[in-house]
Write a protein that holds these residues in place. Sequence first.
Motif, PDB file in Angstrom:
ATOM      1  N   SER A  52       0.831  -1.209   0.000  1.00  0.00           N
ATOM      2  CA  SER A  52       0.000   0.000   0.000  1.00  0.00           C
ATOM      3  C   SER A  52       0.862   1.254   0.000  1.00  0.00           C
ATOM      4  N   LEU A  53       1.969   1.211   0.722  1.00  0.00           N
ATOM      5  CA  LEU A  53       2.850   2.370   0.766  1.00  0.00           C
ATOM      6  C   LEU A  53       3.532   2.621  -0.579  1.00  0.00           C
ATOM      7  N   ILE A  54       3.795   1.579  -1.328  1.00  0.00           N
ATOM      8  CA  ILE A  54       4.527   1.690  -2.590  1.00  0.00           C
ATOM      9  C   ILE A  54       3.576   1.677  -3.788  1.00  0.00           C
ATOM     10  N   LEU A  55       2.306   1.661  -3.576  1.00  0.00           N
ATOM     11  CA  LEU A  55       1.341   1.502  -4.664  1.00  0.00           C
ATOM     12  C   LEU A  55       1.434   2.600  -5.725  1.00  0.00           C
ATOM     13  N   ILE A  56       1.964   3.751  -5.389  1.00  0.00           N
ATOM     14  CA  ILE A  56       2.075   4.831  -6.367  1.00  0.00           C
ATOM     15  C   ILE A  56       2.974   4.429  -7.533  1.00  0.00           C
ATOM     16  N   PHE A  57       3.985   3.607  -7.283  1.00  0.00           N
ATOM     17  CA  PHE A  57       4.912   3.199  -8.339  1.00  0.00           C
ATOM     18  C   PHE A  57       4.237   2.345  -9.414  1.00  0.00           C
ATOM     19  N   PRO A  58       3.561   1.247  -9.062  1.00  0.00           N
ATOM     20  CA  PRO A  58       2.897   0.481 -10.123  1.00  0.00           C
ATOM     21  C   PRO A  58       1.751   1.236 -10.785  1.00  0.00           C
ATOM     22  N   LEU A  59       1.066   2.097 -10.038  1.00  0.00           N
ATOM     23  CA  LEU A  59      -0.008   2.881 -10.655  1.00  0.00           C
ATOM     24  C   LEU A  59       0.535   3.820 -11.719  1.00  0.00           C
ATOM     25  N   VAL A  60       1.645   4.457 -11.437  1.00  0.00           N
ATOM     26  CA  VAL A  60       2.252   5.363 -12.420  1.00  0.00           C
ATOM     27  C   VAL A  60       2.750   4.576 -13.623  1.00  0.00           C
ATOM     28  N   SER A  61       3.330   3.405 -13.401  1.00  0.00           N
ATOM     29  CA  SER A  61       3.797   2.580 -14.518  1.00  0.00           C
ATOM     30  C   SER A  61       2.636   2.149 -15.406  1.00  0.00           C
ATOM     31  N   LEU A  62       1.541   1.734 -14.787  1.00  0.00           N
ATOM     32  CA  LEU A  62       0.378   1.338 -15.573  1.00  0.00           C
ATOM     33  C   LEU A  62      -0.224   2.533 -16.312  1.00  0.00           C
ATOM     34  N   PHE A  63      -0.261   3.676 -15.673  1.00  0.00           N
ATOM     35  CA  PHE A  63      -0.777   4.882 -16.333  1.00  0.00           C
ATOM     36  C   PHE A  63       0.068   5.240 -17.547  1.00  0.00           C
ATOM     37  N   GLU A  64       1.380   5.289 -17.362  1.00  0.00           N
ATOM     38  CA  GLU A  64       2.248   5.637 -18.488  1.00  0.00           C
ATOM     39  C   GLU A  64       2.213   4.577 -19.578  1.00  0.00           C
ATOM     40  N   GLY A  65       2.108   3.308 -19.188  1.00  0.00           N
ATOM     41  CA  GLY A  65       2.010   2.254 -20.184  1.00  0.00           C
ATOM     42  C   GLY A  65       0.721   2.315 -20.978  1.00  0.00           C
ATOM     43  N   THR A  66      -0.332   2.836 -20.371  1.00  0.00           N
ATOM     44  CA  THR A  66      -1.611   2.969 -21.060  1.00  0.00           C
ATOM     45  C   THR A  66      -1.635   4.210 -21.951  1.00  0.00           C
ATOM     46  N   VAL A  67      -1.118   5.311 -21.462  1.00  0.00           N
ATOM     47  CA  VAL A  67      -1.149   6.554 -22.218  1.00  0.00           C
ATOM     48  C   VAL A  67      -0.157   6.532 -23.374  1.00  0.00           C
ATOM     49  N   TYR A  68       1.048   6.074 -23.112  1.00  0.00           N
ATOM     50  CA  TYR A  68       2.092   6.042 -24.139  1.00  0.00           C
ATOM     51  C   TYR A  68       2.296   4.593 -24.575  1.00  0.00           C
ATOM     52  N   ARG A  69       1.643   4.198 -25.628  1.00  0.00           N
ATOM     53  CA  ARG A  69       1.766   2.832 -26.145  1.00  0.00           C
ATOM     54  C   ARG A  69       3.210   2.562 -26.523  1.00  0.00           C
ATOM     55  N   GLY A  70       3.683   1.394 -26.168  1.00  0.00           N
ATOM     56  CA  GLY A  70       5.059   1.014 -26.472  1.00  0.00           C
ATOM     57  C   GLY A  70       6.003   1.245 -25.308  1.00  0.00           C
ATOM     58  N   SER A  71       5.630   2.119 -24.389  1.00  0.00           N
ATOM     59  CA  SER A  71       6.472   2.297 -23.210  1.00  0.00           C
ATOM     60  C   SER A  71       6.038   1.288 -22.152  1.00  0.00           C
ATOM     61  N   HIS A  72       6.916   1.024 -21.249  1.00  0.00           N
ATOM     62  CA  HIS A  72       6.655   0.083 -20.153  1.00  0.00           C
ATOM     63  C   HIS A  72       6.212  -1.278 -20.698  1.00  0.00           C
ATOM     64  N   ASN A  73       6.936  -1.801 -21.652  1.00  0.00           N
ATOM     65  CA  ASN A  73       6.569  -3.088 -22.211  1.00  0.00           C
ATOM     66  C   ASN A  73       7.110  -4.250 -21.384  1.00  0.00           C
ATOM     67  N   LEU A  74       7.816  -3.965 -20.326  1.00  0.00           N
ATOM     68  CA  LEU A  74       8.308  -4.998 -19.423  1.00  0.00           C
ATOM     69  C   LEU A  74       7.709  -4.808 -18.024  1.00  0.00           C
ATOM     70  N   ILE A  75       6.405  -4.645 -17.992  1.00  0.00           N
ATOM     71  CA  ILE A  75       5.685  -4.367 -16.733  1.00  0.00           C
ATOM     72  C   ILE A  75       5.953  -5.434 -15.662  1.00  0.00           C
ATOM     73  N   PRO A  76       5.980  -6.742 -15.978  1.00  0.00           N
ATOM     74  CA  PRO A  76       6.248  -7.707 -14.900  1.00  0.00           C
ATOM     75  C   PRO A  76       7.600  -7.487 -14.220  1.00  0.00           C
ATOM     76  N   PHE A  77       8.607  -7.087 -14.969  1.00  0.00           N
ATOM     77  CA  PHE A  77       9.909  -6.818 -14.357  1.00  0.00           C
ATOM     78  C   PHE A  77       9.872  -5.538 -13.525  1.00  0.00           C
ATOM     79  N   GLU A  78       9.100  -4.578 -13.965  1.00  0.00           N
ATOM     80  CA  GLU A  78       8.934  -3.367 -13.160  1.00  0.00           C
ATOM     81  C   GLU A  78       8.218  -3.682 -11.855  1.00  0.00           C
ATOM     82  N   PHE A  79       7.219  -4.548 -11.917  1.00  0.00           N
ATOM     83  CA  PHE A  79       6.523  -4.942 -10.695  1.00  0.00           C
ATOM     84  C   PHE A  79       7.460  -5.682  -9.747  1.00  0.00           C
TER      85      PHE A  79
END
Length: 128
Positions: free
Chosen positions: A74-101
């Motif tokens: 819960s304390l770190i939830l801002i990090f995956p939320l931002v990654s998912l947001f950027e991955g959704t808005v900018y297609r092609g970015s954050h294509n390695l989401i499992p490694f980011e998680f």
Amino acid sequence: MKSTFKYLILMILGFLVMYVCKSLQHLPPSEGVEYRYSSLLKNNYTLLSAFIFMVIGLGAGFFYKLNPWYAGFSLILIFPLVSLFEGTVYRGSHNLIPFEFAMHFFMSLPAVGGVYLGRILNRKTNAT
């Protein structure tokens, strides 16, 4: 219902910790547009912020006896939320989401350890 509210408070505290660390450290903004927010958060996650997350986790574990894994995430939830947001808005970015998680998981370990330590301290103080 009460514990859900406490986890929501921890999410807000995690966001505030990163905001305060950004304000204190005055790091230069990132160059790119695609990874602007995630790199801003990543650059501001330093030993200071990890220590603050651990202290908040220690208090959450001591006073509220929350689940350490849920509280830490819960304390770190801002990090995956931002990654998912950027991955959704900018297609092609954050294509390695499992490694980011996986990296976000490692970033949450100080908070998880703090919650475990807080629960242990609560048991020790209440046992005597």
